[in-house]
Design a protein around this motif. Structure first.
Motif, short mmCIF file in Angstrom:
data_model
loop_
_atom_site.label_atom_id
_atom_site.label_comp_id
_atom_site.label_asym_id
_atom_site.label_seq_id
_atom_site.Cartn_x
_atom_site.Cartn_y
_atom_site.Cartn_z
N ALA A 144 0.74 -1.25 -0.21
CA ALA A 144 0.14 0.01 -0.07
C ALA A 144 0.64 0.99 0.60
O ALA A 144 0.23 2.18 -0.59
CB ALA A 144 -0.93 -0.34 1.29
N ALA A 145 2.14 0.95 1.08
CA ALA A 145 2.80 2.41 0.83
C ALA A 145 3.88 2.74 -0.67
O ALA A 145 3.53 3.61 -1.27
CB ALA A 145 3.60 2.16 1.92
N ALA A 146 4.01 1.46 -1.20
CA ALA A 146 5.02 1.39 -2.35
C ALA A 146 3.01 2.05 -3.30
O ALA A 146 3.80 2.90 -4.69
CB ALA A 146 4.92 0.05 -2.96
N ALA A 147 2.43 1.89 -3.90
CA ALA A 147 1.60 1.87 -4.06
C ALA A 147 0.52 3.68 -3.79
O ALA A 147 0.43 4.70 -4.91
CB ALA A 147 -0.09 1.37 -4.28
N LEU A 148 1.34 4.15 -2.63
CA LEU A 148 0.70 5.03 -2.24
C LEU A 148 1.94 6.10 -3.32
O LEU A 148 1.98 7.48 -3.69
CB LEU A 148 0.39 5.58 -1.01
N VAL A 149 2.69 5.52 -2.32
CA VAL A 149 4.14 6.86 -3.23
C VAL A 149 4.19 6.96 -4.77
O VAL A 149 3.86 7.95 -4.78
CB VAL A 149 5.79 6.19 -3.21
N TYR A 150 3.69 5.92 -5.15
CA TYR A 150 3.48 6.54 -6.40
C TYR A 150 2.59 7.05 -6.65
O TYR A 150 2.57 7.67 -8.19
CB TYR A 150 3.59 5.13 -8.11
N PHE A 196 15.77 6.28 -4.17
CA PHE A 196 14.49 5.78 -5.50
C PHE A 196 13.03 5.43 -4.49
O PHE A 196 12.86 4.98 -2.96
CB PHE A 196 14.50 4.58 -6.60
N PRO A 197 11.94 6.02 -4.87
CA PRO A 197 10.96 5.75 -4.65
C PRO A 197 10.64 4.76 -3.76
O PRO A 197 10.04 4.27 -2.89
CB PRO A 197 9.79 6.35 -5.52
N LEU A 198 11.39 3.46 -4.30
CA LEU A 198 10.74 2.67 -4.26
C LEU A 198 11.80 1.31 -4.07
O LEU A 198 11.11 0.21 -3.02
CB LEU A 198 10.58 1.58 -5.96
N TYR A 199 12.55 2.32 -2.98
CA TYR A 199 13.37 1.43 -2.61
C TYR A 199 13.35 1.52 -1.60
O TYR A 199 13.29 -0.11 -0.69
CB TYR A 199 15.51 2.64 -2.49
N HIS A 200 12.55 1.52 -0.36
CA HIS A 200 12.38 1.47 0.85
C HIS A 200 11.62 0.32 0.57
O HIS A 200 11.04 -0.38 1.85
CB HIS A 200 12.04 2.92 1.69
N ALA A 223 8.76 8.11 6.49
CA ALA A 223 9.16 9.38 7.07
C ALA A 223 9.76 9.69 4.91
O ALA A 223 8.95 10.74 4.68
CB ALA A 223 11.31 9.63 7.12
N TYR A 224 9.62 8.26 4.21
CA TYR A 224 9.76 8.97 2.74
C TYR A 224 8.02 9.92 2.35
O TYR A 224 7.68 10.54 1.54
CB TYR A 224 9.91 8.22 1.68
N LEU A 225 7.44 8.84 3.08
CA LEU A 225 6.15 9.27 1.84
C LEU A 225 5.41 10.35 3.17
O LEU A 225 4.73 11.37 2.66
CB LEU A 225 5.42 7.53 2.51
N MET A 226 5.37 11.01 4.12
CA MET A 226 5.16 12.16 4.49
C MET A 226 5.90 13.22 3.78
O MET A 226 5.56 14.18 3.54
CB MET A 226 6.17 12.00 6.25
N VAL A 227 7.50 13.64 2.65
CA VAL A 227 8.18 14.15 3.20
C VAL A 227 6.81 14.51 1.49
O VAL A 227 6.74 15.33 1.07
CB VAL A 227 9.47 13.49 2.73
#
Lengths: 248, 247
Positions: A144-150, A196-200, A223-227
């Motif tokens: 879900a986090a990977a999906a939300l990042v993109y 890269f967005p998907l790394y973590h 943290a990546y998502l928040m930023v």
């Protein structure tokens, strides 16, 4: 305006976005069927790959894990982009009707979050068919986090570059490069890849599948998502209703 | 107006349309540079064994291998997306041209010319960036393979645009070239899966890898690529004809 009034308006906005999506059954079918094709397609494609020393799983399993991340990322990324592009005129009209830019952003964000949860659930179900997932809840969270990042990156591209062809080209190259370099298929020792967005999310997902549970990756993903959420929020709110020009 | 003049006018108008969107032109230059640049920068120099069709097994640096694979891939990605959007706009603008007296074949030739140009630009930029790190052994054949990849996937994009909508079409054109060129045609694989032989990227990737690392390039894949282009081109022309016909 009261809080319940605001919540009602956001609900109406999300409802309208979901209805507009559901009006095209091909899109719904794509959202449900594509994870199956991508995950099984990647797994099948990787069966012929040699097992290299740096690979943590069999090539076939790595293909499926990579396919799951890729499916959720590109489905929500393109969805986020097209949602912003198609909502451009509607958003300006809603603003005239009294919606604030913040409310419009929350409306679009809620739709992307809903799509992320749906696509992550479908992808995890498809993956679990052939791969044992040790920590399913964490794996779901990572997907879900990977999906939300993109989804957020798609919204960002849509806000800055609200044209279908140009926006699609940017997303195609971002997702393809990111997915391959974060996949673990090649032995990369450069720290730059961690940006890269998907790394973590990818590493978190892999740890949830094999049971090693990398807590640090969850923090980095959060943290990546928040930023990203802050950046997308600011850009979206500044651009909406100004014909694509930064304004008040 | 003669047939050639009509085709050139339609081609010129198409070019002007692109010139009116400088963001698109900038992206056509920047994205291939970013794509190749990031891979070549990040990938290791450690060597991998690969199968080169005209030269047997070779050890090549990972960055060089994926650099060589990336050029036909990104020509395919750009061509595919361009073909998809060409089809999406065809039913509106090009139908009007047909109504104004153009023959569908003339419109199709002009649009095909745009796909050729997009493939050449993508290949040229990608190859320029790749050559900072690695220069393919047989450059002319490598360029031909990459442009052919752009054209073949451009025509696949036209067909996808006929069947699927914009959103589903972008999903397809994002996923298929990547899976085809990077995974199924990957030369690190000893024995390719049977399905790889029947995909649009098969012959062009083989030709690109061969010309990337060998001086004795086998010409069979070139013939296969041209045959694939002819088959997909016929289908795409029929699809385009159907989309632009006057009802």
């Amino acid at each position: 305006m009261t809080e319940s009034g605001r919540a009602g308006r956001v609900r109406v906005g999300v409802d309208a976005a979901v209805r507009s999506f559901l009006r095209e059954p091909v899109q719904v079918a794509v959202l449900l069927v594509l994870p199956l094709i991508v995950i099984e397609g990647y797994g099948y494609a990787m069966t012929a790959f040699p097992e290299l020393p740096f690979m943590t799983e069999s090539a076939e399993t790595m293909g499926r894990l990579n396919g799951a991340i890729y499916a959720v990322a590109f489905l929500t990324g393109v969805l986020g982009l097209f949602q912003i592009i198609s909502a451009q005129l509607a958003d300006e009209r809603l603003q005239l009707c009294g919606y604030s830019r913040g409310e419009l952003f929350v409306t679009r964000l809620a739709t992307v979050v809903a799509a992320s949860v749906l696509v992550a659930a479908v992808s995890l179900a498809v993956l679990a068919w052939n791969v044992t997932v040790e920590a399913p809840l964490l794996a779901f969270g990572a997907l879900a986090a990977a999906a939300l990042v993109y989804g957020l990156i798609g919204m960002l591209v849509g806000a800055i570059l609200p044209r279908a062809l140009e926006g699609s080209l940017v997303l195609v190259f971002l997702v393809d490069a990111d997915d391959f370099l974060s996949s673990g298929m090649v032995d990369i020792d450069t720290a730059a890849v961690e940006l890269f967005p998907l790394y973590h999310p990818h590493n978190l997902f892999q740890s949830a599948v094999d049971g090693s549970l990398a807590g640090g990756r969850a923090l980095a993903t959060g943290a990546y998502l928040m930023v990203l959420l802050s950046v997308v929020g600011v850009v979206y709110v500044r651009l909406t209703g100004n014909g694509g020009v930064f304004g008040e | 107006m003669s047939s050639v003049a009509r085709v050139s006018r339609a081609f010129e108008m198409g070019l002007r349309e692109y010139a009116r969107t400088p963001v698109l032109l900038a992206l056509l230059l920047f994205l291939p540079a970013y794509f190749i640049g990031i891979f070549v920068f990040v990938l290791p120099t450690s060597e991998l064994p690969i199968i080169v069709p005209g030269d047997g097994q070779q050890m090549v640096a990972t960055a060089e291998l994926y650099g060589v694979l990336l050029v036909p891939l990104l020509a395919g990605l750009i061509g595919g997306i361009a073909g998809l959007f060409l089809m999406q706009t065809a039913s509106d603008a090009d139908s009007r041209l047909v109504l104004a007296g153009y023959r569908p074949a003339q419109v199709i030739t002009a649009r095909f010319g745009l796909l050729v140009l997009a493939s050449i630009v993508a290949t040229a930029v990608a190859l320029a960036v790749l050559s900072i790190e690695y220069v393919p052994t047989s450059v002319p054949i490598f360029v031909a393979a990459s442009v052919l990849s752009g054209l073949i996937y451009g025509l696949v994009g036209v067909l996808v645009g006929l069947v699927l909508g914009r959103l589903a079409g972008v999903y397809t054109m994002l996923f298929v070239p990547m899976l085809d060129v990077f995974f199924l045609q990957n030369p690190t694989v000893d024995e390719k899966l049977w399905v790889a032989t029947f995909l649009p990227g098969h012959a062009v990737t083989e030709l690109a890898v061969d010309s990337g690392f060998s001086e004795s390039v086998a010409l069979d894949p070139f013939v296969q690529a041209l045959a694939a282009l002819a088959v997909i081109g016929t289908l795409a022309t029929a699809a385009f004809y159907r989309a632009t016909r006057v009802r």
